[in-house]
Design a protein around this motif. Structure first.
Motif, PDB file in Angstrom:
ATOM      1  N   ALA A  66     -18.311  12.971 -18.331  1.00  0.00           N
ATOM      2  CA  ALA A  66     -18.966  14.362 -16.568  1.00  0.00           C
ATOM      3  C   ALA A  66     -18.203  13.742 -15.578  1.00  0.00           C
ATOM      4  O   ALA A  66     -18.318  14.266 -14.247  1.00  0.00           O
ATOM      5  N   LEU A  67     -17.906  12.113 -15.486  1.00  0.00           N
ATOM      6  CA  LEU A  67     -17.552  11.448 -14.378  1.00  0.00           C
ATOM      7  C   LEU A  67     -16.620  12.083 -14.510  1.00  0.00           C
ATOM      8  O   LEU A  67     -15.479  12.602 -13.067  1.00  0.00           O
ATOM      9  N   LYS A  69     -14.648  14.834 -14.701  1.00  0.00           N
ATOM     10  CA  LYS A  69     -14.441  16.007 -14.935  1.00  0.00           C
ATOM     11  C   LYS A  69     -15.033  16.009 -13.625  1.00  0.00           C
ATOM     12  O   LYS A  69     -13.835  16.783 -12.526  1.00  0.00           O
ATOM     13  N   GLU A  70     -15.573  14.963 -12.358  1.00  0.00           N
ATOM     14  CA  GLU A  70     -16.113  15.332 -11.274  1.00  0.00           C
ATOM     15  C   GLU A  70     -15.057  14.606 -10.428  1.00  0.00           C
ATOM     16  O   GLU A  70     -15.050  14.008  -9.019  1.00  0.00           O
ATOM     17  N   THR A  72     -13.576  11.363 -10.807  1.00  0.00           N
ATOM     18  CA  THR A  72     -13.597   9.162 -11.105  1.00  0.00           C
ATOM     19  C   THR A  72     -12.511   9.092 -11.943  1.00  0.00           C
ATOM     20  O   THR A  72     -12.626   9.502 -13.260  1.00  0.00           O
ATOM     21  N   ASN A 168     -27.853  13.835 -16.460  1.00  0.00           N
ATOM     22  CA  ASN A 168     -27.580  13.144 -15.046  1.00  0.00           C
ATOM     23  C   ASN A 168     -28.529  12.613 -14.523  1.00  0.00           C
ATOM     24  O   ASN A 168     -28.650  11.951 -13.092  1.00  0.00           O
TER      25      ASN A 168
END
Length: 169
Positions: A66-67, A69-70, A72, A168
């Motif tokens: 997830a990080l 994809k954001e 990072t 989250n």
């Protein structure tokens, strides 16, 4: 013990688990990364321990994905042995270039892993004690741990906590 043996309270002393502070102490991040052959320019997330169900490694990997994809730019370090099921999930989440495993690390080398990282992640569903959290904090490494078992007591106000089931959190 006091009740069982009828001892007065002033005769008992609690000795807490601890770490060797001559070994586990803050140090230079760049030097530690150099010694371990790690990139200087990425965020390095660290997880230490076995890949048993209670360590919640799938959640760790999903959080890293997830990080990424954001946006990072990160490298996830896992100190411990990789299992076949974890390898499949790493492939599925396309994490292969973003994860590095280290096995059979001697205790004298462990502080460098804590010093090299930017953050310890410990999403455990259950813990017996949680030495990696104590060792990380002793080395000055910020930590995010689950809010279960002894982890909030070990880290106190020095760590951040989240539900081990909340991506989250």
């Amino acid at each position: 013990v006091l009740k069982k043996f009828g001892l007065p309270e002033e005769k008992a002393v609690t000795i807490h688990n601890g770490v060797d502070h001559t070994l586990y102490k803050p140090g230079n991040r760049e030097e530690a990364r150099y010694r371990l052959g790690l990139p200087q320019d990425k965020k390095i997330l660290l997880n230490v321990g076995a890949e048993t169900k209670r360590k919640n490694i799938p959640m760790l990997l999903k959080a890293a994905a997830a990080l990424l994809k954001e946006g990072t730019d990160l490298q996830l370090l896992r100190v411990g042995e990789e299992t076949a099921s974890t390898k499949r999930l790493i492939d599925e989440l396309e994490l292969v270039p973003h994860i590095t495993y280290f096995n059979n690390v001697k205790e004298a080398q462990m502080p460098d892993y804590y010093r090299a990282a930017d953050l310890l992640l410990m999403p455990s569903l259950d813990e017996g004690f949680g030495f990696p959290l104590l060792e990380a904090l002793s080395c000055g490494l910020p930590a995010v741990a689950s809010d279960v078992g002894p982890l909030p007591e070990i880290g106190g106000t020095a760590a951040f906590y989240a539900s081990p089931n909340d991506l989250n959190g």
